[in-house]
Structure formats: C-alpha cells, structure tokens
Design an enzyme around this catalytic site. Structure first.
Site, PDB file in Angstrom:
ATOM      1  N   LYS A 142       0.853  -1.220  -0.017  1.00 29.47           N
ATOM      2  CA  LYS A 142      -0.148  -0.122  -0.038  1.00 29.47           C
ATOM      3  C   LYS A 142       1.072   1.210   0.102  1.00 29.47           C
ATOM      4  O   LYS A 142       1.418   1.460   0.823  1.00 29.47           O
ATOM      5  CB  LYS A 142      -0.921  -0.020   1.405  1.00 29.47           C
ATOM      6  CG  LYS A 142      -1.844   1.112   1.382  1.00 29.47           C
ATOM      7  CD  LYS A 142      -2.267   1.026   2.927  1.00 29.47           C
ATOM      8  CE  LYS A 142      -3.147   2.526   2.971  1.00 29.47           C
ATOM      9  NZ  LYS A 142      -3.638   2.464   4.300  1.00 29.47           N
TER      10      LYS A 142
ATOM     11  N   ASP B  99      -2.939  10.332   3.636  1.00 26.41           N
ATOM     12  CA  ASP B  99      -4.338   9.892   3.993  1.00 26.41           C
ATOM     13  C   ASP B  99      -5.262  10.826   4.947  1.00 26.41           C
ATOM     14  O   ASP B  99      -4.924  10.856   5.961  1.00 26.41           O
ATOM     15  CB  ASP B  99      -4.571   8.633   4.525  1.00 26.41           C
ATOM     16  CG  ASP B  99      -5.997   8.015   4.752  1.00 26.41           C
ATOM     17  OD1 ASP B  99      -6.773   8.540   3.879  1.00 26.41           O
ATOM     18  OD2 ASP B  99      -6.004   7.146   5.460  1.00 26.41           O
TER      19      ASP B  99
ATOM     20  N   LYS C  97     -10.430  12.174   8.859  1.00 26.73           N
ATOM     21  CA  LYS C  97      -9.864  12.002  10.131  1.00 26.73           C
ATOM     22  C   LYS C  97      -9.986  13.209  11.009  1.00 26.73           C
ATOM     23  O   LYS C  97     -10.124  14.211  10.543  1.00 26.73           O
ATOM     24  CB  LYS C  97      -8.255  11.354   9.983  1.00 26.73           C
ATOM     25  CG  LYS C  97      -8.174  10.194   9.073  1.00 26.73           C
ATOM     26  CD  LYS C  97      -6.654  10.037   8.891  1.00 26.73           C
ATOM     27  CE  LYS C  97      -6.585   8.725   8.211  1.00 26.73           C
ATOM     28  NZ  LYS C  97      -6.992   7.604   8.845  1.00 26.73           N
TER      29      LYS C  97
ATOM     30  N   ASP D 253       1.776   6.588   5.698  1.00 25.93           N
ATOM     31  CA  ASP D 253       0.511   5.437   5.394  1.00 25.93           C
ATOM     32  C   ASP D 253       1.024   4.860   3.945  1.00 25.93           C
ATOM     33  O   ASP D 253       0.272   3.995   3.271  1.00 25.93           O
ATOM     34  CB  ASP D 253      -0.839   6.176   4.853  1.00 25.93           C
ATOM     35  CG  ASP D 253      -2.034   5.301   5.083  1.00 25.93           C
ATOM     36  OD1 ASP D 253      -1.948   4.342   5.857  1.00 25.93           O
ATOM     37  OD2 ASP D 253      -3.071   5.460   4.778  1.00 25.93           O
TER      38      ASP D 253
ATOM     39  N   ASP E 132     -12.294   6.335   4.479  1.00 25.10           N
ATOM     40  CA  ASP E 132     -11.159   6.232   5.036  1.00 25.10           C
ATOM     41  C   ASP E 132     -10.768   4.802   4.946  1.00 25.10           C
ATOM     42  O   ASP E 132      -9.561   4.466   5.588  1.00 25.10           O
ATOM     43  CB  ASP E 132     -11.510   6.731   6.599  1.00 25.10           C
ATOM     44  CG  ASP E 132      -9.881   6.994   7.193  1.00 25.10           C
ATOM     45  OD1 ASP E 132      -8.938   7.117   6.465  1.00 25.10           O
ATOM     46  OD2 ASP E 132      -9.823   6.962   8.362  1.00 25.10           O
TER      47      ASP E 132
ATOM     48  N   GLU F 131      -9.545   3.184   2.438  1.00 21.80           N
ATOM     49  CA  GLU F 131      -8.894   3.253   1.165  1.00 21.80           C
ATOM     50  C   GLU F 131      -8.143   2.465   0.655  1.00 21.80           C
ATOM     51  O   GLU F 131      -7.868   2.220  -0.333  1.00 21.80           O
ATOM     52  CB  GLU F 131      -8.737   4.872   0.936  1.00 21.80           C
ATOM     53  CG  GLU F 131      -7.129   5.107   1.135  1.00 21.80           C
ATOM     54  CD  GLU F 131      -7.213   5.131   2.606  1.00 21.80           C
ATOM     55  OE1 GLU F 131      -5.696   4.729   2.878  1.00 21.80           O
ATOM     56  OE2 GLU F 131      -7.706   5.096   3.495  1.00 21.80           O
TER      57      GLU F 131
ATOM     58  N   ARG G 279      -7.363  -0.594   1.431  1.00 18.86           N
ATOM     59  CA  ARG G 279      -7.767  -1.927   0.840  1.00 18.86           C
ATOM     60  C   ARG G 279      -8.386  -1.916  -0.513  1.00 18.86           C
ATOM     61  O   ARG G 279      -8.491  -2.833  -1.255  1.00 18.86           O
ATOM     62  CB  ARG G 279      -9.013  -2.688   1.828  1.00 18.86           C
ATOM     63  CG  ARG G 279     -10.116  -1.824   1.918  1.00 18.86           C
ATOM     64  CD  ARG G 279     -11.049  -1.891   3.026  1.00 18.86           C
ATOM     65  NE  ARG G 279     -10.598  -1.440   4.276  1.00 18.86           N
ATOM     66  CZ  ARG G 279     -11.103  -1.467   5.651  1.00 18.86           C
ATOM     67  NH1 ARG G 279     -12.259  -2.123   5.587  1.00 18.86           N
ATOM     68  NH2 ARG G 279     -10.183  -1.153   6.355  1.00 18.86           N
TER      69      ARG G 279
END
Length: 503
Positions: A266, A271, A278, A289, A348, A350, A352
C-alpha cells in the site's frame, strides 16, 4: 563500508573504538585473559565493582590510554548471562552500541567477535547480528532544520579480532549491512513528508532501484490505469491533484517466469480519510501511510543485492487520499480491476481499495504466492498493540513457512482468524458485490479480509503493519519514526523458501 579482510589482534588493532562483549561468566570467553593482560588495566575489578556493567544491553565506554594499540576508546556491551542470550537481545544490544558509536562520532571500529559468541550464536551469526544492530541503531531521521552545523560522522571502517575464518566474518558482516541499509532506506521513505514524496516521486525512487539492480519495471500512469479499468485506485485518487501510479518491479532468477513470490504494498502517500475525514490528531503522521510500499521496496533492495534463486515481483499501488469536489463519497459504487463492484461506506477505508487493484494486477503478472503489506487499520493496534504485526492467511503451510522467517528476524507476527461469517459481512451489500467497511468491530479482520476477496485460491498472507510501521518513541534499534518493519522478514523468507516449503 570498508571491511578489513585481515584479522587483527589486540596489539595490531587500529580503530576509534574497540567493541567488546562482557557477561557475568566472562572467564569462559576465548582469549579473555590475553585481553586483560594486554590492556593492563584493572578491567576485572571494574567489572566486579560495576564500573563496567555486564547486565544485558548495558553500555559502558572508557578511554584507552595505552600506546600499544591505536585505540581511542573501548565500548563494553553487556550480555548478561550468555546461556540465556538470544539473537534478538544481542541485536538490540548492538543497536544501543550503534547509538553510542554515533554519539562518539565514530568512523572506525574493531569488533572482538569472539567476545560475543555463545553456544547458540556462533561468530558467523554474531557478525551478521552486529552489522544489523549497529546500522539500525545508528540511524537518524533526516530533518530540514536550518540551525544545525554539526558535521555528520558515520561508521565507515570495521575490522575483526577473532579466531574464526576471516572470509566468513566479512561475508556475514556484509549481509548484515545489506539488510540494515535496506531497512534504513525504507525508514527514510516513511519519514519523508507527504509534499516531498508523492506517488510520482515514489515511482521515481522505484525506477532508480530498478536501474541499480537491473529489475524489469513498469509504471502505469493515470491514463493507463483508466484504460485498464482500475476503478478502485482511481476512486481513491479522484480528490487529488497528484496522479496515481501502479508500480511493478520484477526480479527474474530463473529461465522461466514461474513459481513467483508476489509482494504487494500500500503506497498511500498521505491519507486525509477523504469525506470520512480523520480527526485533527488523526491526520498527523499520515505521511507514513505508504509503509507497506516502503517495505516492498526495501525487500526488493535486499533481493537485488543478494540475487536469490527465486522469482519475485513487487507491486505497489500509490496515490494520496484527498478531499475536493471530485473526491469519491460514501454510497458511491465503484468497479475494481477484477470486475467486482464495491459499495463505499467509508472513504477512510481506502487502502484496501488500492490493494484490491494491486493484488489483482500482481496475479495477472504471474504471482503464484502473495503477501500484501499495509498500514491498514487502527483495529490491529487495538487488538495487538504497537509491537505486533497482525496477519491473515488462506494457506496454513504458506503462513507457517513465513512465520519461521519472522522468528529468525525477531519481527513478531500474530495470525487472526478470517471466518466465513466475516466474509459474509464483507459481501453484504444491496447494490454491489462487496462493501468496503462492514463495521468497527473486528476492523483489522474486515480490512484484510476485503483484500482476500481478490486473491482467489492463490496462497496469500495479509500483514497489517499499522502498529509496527511507525515507532512512537525511540527504541533500542532506532529512533522515533518509521521502522522499516518486515523488510528483513520478507527478504529472509525469499532466501529460505523452496518449492517444497510452500506446497
């Protein structure tokens, strides 16, 4: 690093610092009496009085005043009881040694290898552990301050005092250096601010890596992703001015492209959470991230250096997750590269989505075994804390083989269950094949389980490194910030892996 290919003795030692292991049963160490006699100082009395500490991981540094050897200081590394010393503890002790050497602005060391040997840790292993620990411990986070004029001094030369074979010592230390350097590179990527490491710049880094190690590389831009129908990564990217990238690195070790291990990372370079935004405090640290991508690149660096006889592919889906009038929204339905549709319940969730397309693409590119890595969920931290990587798998033998590598490197991994009831909740949607956020309970399982919907029957391991990818404070093997977790384990796994292991 200049590594001496000639063994030294105490009299010929020539370095800023002599590094010596000391324990509560020191008299059993080969040449200990010779060491005490040569240095002519009341070392044994100092140890008895506690001036030289033998407790495990205790560091004692003393100046050296003799003209016999060209040594400025001796650094004693406490080993405690040698019979109970483990490779993990020794590595941490060397990590603290690395921190000490950096503070002393040390450019050269003489390592008395025999003083670190135990019944379970031969000299050939001790030098690997020493190289890893010292380099990892000495790592510092790059900063952008304008007030520091300090000259940076790093370790550049190492020599050995030992009765062992010099070729084995040199080879072992070089391997440890390779592993630690790759981890530190991954750390530096994680620590880089989001405005300095965008998806395109991450792709540029991968390109330089490919050139250095002669990997085959493919970098798909936004237009190519649209042409291929990678609707998941494109959905995450919709709110951004920065283009996404799908990065593929191939290391082909055999004549045929078969029996391929696939690492999938990833690479979300920042993010915000999108419209499922968030909190103010939750936004801080989101430059990291892309820890999964950093791990893949670090592992590929080791593979490029050591050239194992195993085919490996690394795939990284990279974008940021931003908010704008074009950003994707809860209730949207998207179509992934695999053709499966997804109802978006949480923007959020995202990572996956990015990995769904990356996993499917890795399979298309010939990966026969898959390991994905992601800073995916806060749920893994709730479940396991900050010191354990959470795992899911669909193949017991594959996971057990991987687990052996993680035990060897000392990177703790814990498997969580993925049940049929979990899968049913991921597949529950009135309007699509899947939903991307079934709930906060079992969050880590649902996040990884969503990725599992795209692997089919391919042996697969999901590693959630949200807790272990970033250290909240300094620790024995490094500073606060990116850890480079799982770099060493992935590379060790490739080195260990045979076809029989994973069938």
């Amino acid at each position: 690093m200049l590594i001496s290919k000639e063994l030294q003795n105490f009299e010929s030692a020539n370095a800023d610092v002599l590094v010596v292991g000391v324990s509560k049963n020191q008299n059993n160490v080969t040449n200990w009496n010779q060491f005490v006699d040569f240095f002519g100082q009341p070392i044994e009395q100092w140890m008895k009085d506690g001036d030289i500490q033998t407790d495990v991981k205790a560091i004692t540094k003393i100046p050296f005043f003799s003209s016999k050897a060209k040594i400025k200081r001796i650094v004693f590394v406490g080993l405690g009881n040698r019979k109970s010393l483990t490779p993990d503890t020794l590595r941490e002790a060397f990590g603290l040694t690395g921190k000490t050497l950096r503070k002393l602005k040390t450019s050269s060391i003489a390592l008395w290898v025999d003083s670190f040997e135990t019944d379970d840790i031969p000299s050939s292993d001790a030098v690997i552990i020493a190289a890893e620990g010292i380099r990892l411990g000495a790592y510092t986070v790059e900063n952008y301050k304008t007030t520091s004029n300090a000259v940076d001094v790093s370790l550049e030369q190492v020599s050995f005092i030992s009765n062992a074979n010099i070729d084995e010592l040199v080879a072992g230390f070089e391997v440890g250096e390779i592993y630690a350097t790759a981890v530190n590179e991954a750390r530096s990527l994680i620590n880089k601010p989001g405005n300095m490491l965008t998806s395109t710049k991450l792709a540029d880094y991968a390109l330089e890596l490919a050139k250095q190690y002669n990997f085959e590389i493919e970098i798909l831009d936004k237009a190519q992703l649209e042409e291929l129908g990678m609707g998941a990564i494109l959905a995450v990217n919709k709110g951004s001015k920065e283009e996404p990238r799908m990065i593929t690195l191939k290391y082909q070790a055999t004549d045929k492209w078969e029996d391929v291990i696939g690492f999938v990372g990833k690479g979300v370079t920042f993010d915000t959470g999108g419209y499922s935004i968030k909190s103010k405090s939750g936004l801080v640290g989101m430059k990291g991230d892309m820890g999964g991508a950093a791990t893949v690149l670090g592992a590929m660096r080791i593979i490029g250096e050591l050239r194992p006889n195993k085919n490996v592919i690394g795939v990284i889906g990279s974008t940021d997750n931003m908010i704008s009038g074009d950003a994707f929204k809860p209730d949207d339905v998207i179509t992934t590269f695999s053709g499966k549709t997804v109802e978006i319940l949480n923007t959020d969730a995202e990572g996956r989505l990015v990995l769904a397309d990356a996993i499917a693409y890795a399979k298309q590119q010939g990966a026969n075994y898959l390991i994905d890595l992601a800073t995916l969920t806060g749920g893994v931290i709730t479940a396991l804390g900050y010191d354990k990587t959470g795992a899911l798998t669909n193949n017991k033998a594959f996971f057990e083989s991987f687990l052996e590598a993680s035990v060897e490197t000392g990177e703790f991994v814990w498997q969580l269950p993925l049940t049929e009831n979990d899968k049913k909740r991921i597949r529950k949607s009135d309007v699509a094949d899947l939903n991307n956020s079934p709930g906060s309970d079992g969050h880590m399982i649902f996040g990884g389980g969503f990725i599992g919907e795209f692997v089919g029957d391919t042996p697969w391991i999901h590693l959630d490194i949200a807790g272990t990818s970033d250290a909240m404070s300094a620790y024995d093997l490094g500073p606060k910030g990116g850890t480079g977790v799982m770099v060493r384990t992935l590379a060790t796994f490739v080195e260990r892996m045979t076809q029989e292991d994973i069938k």
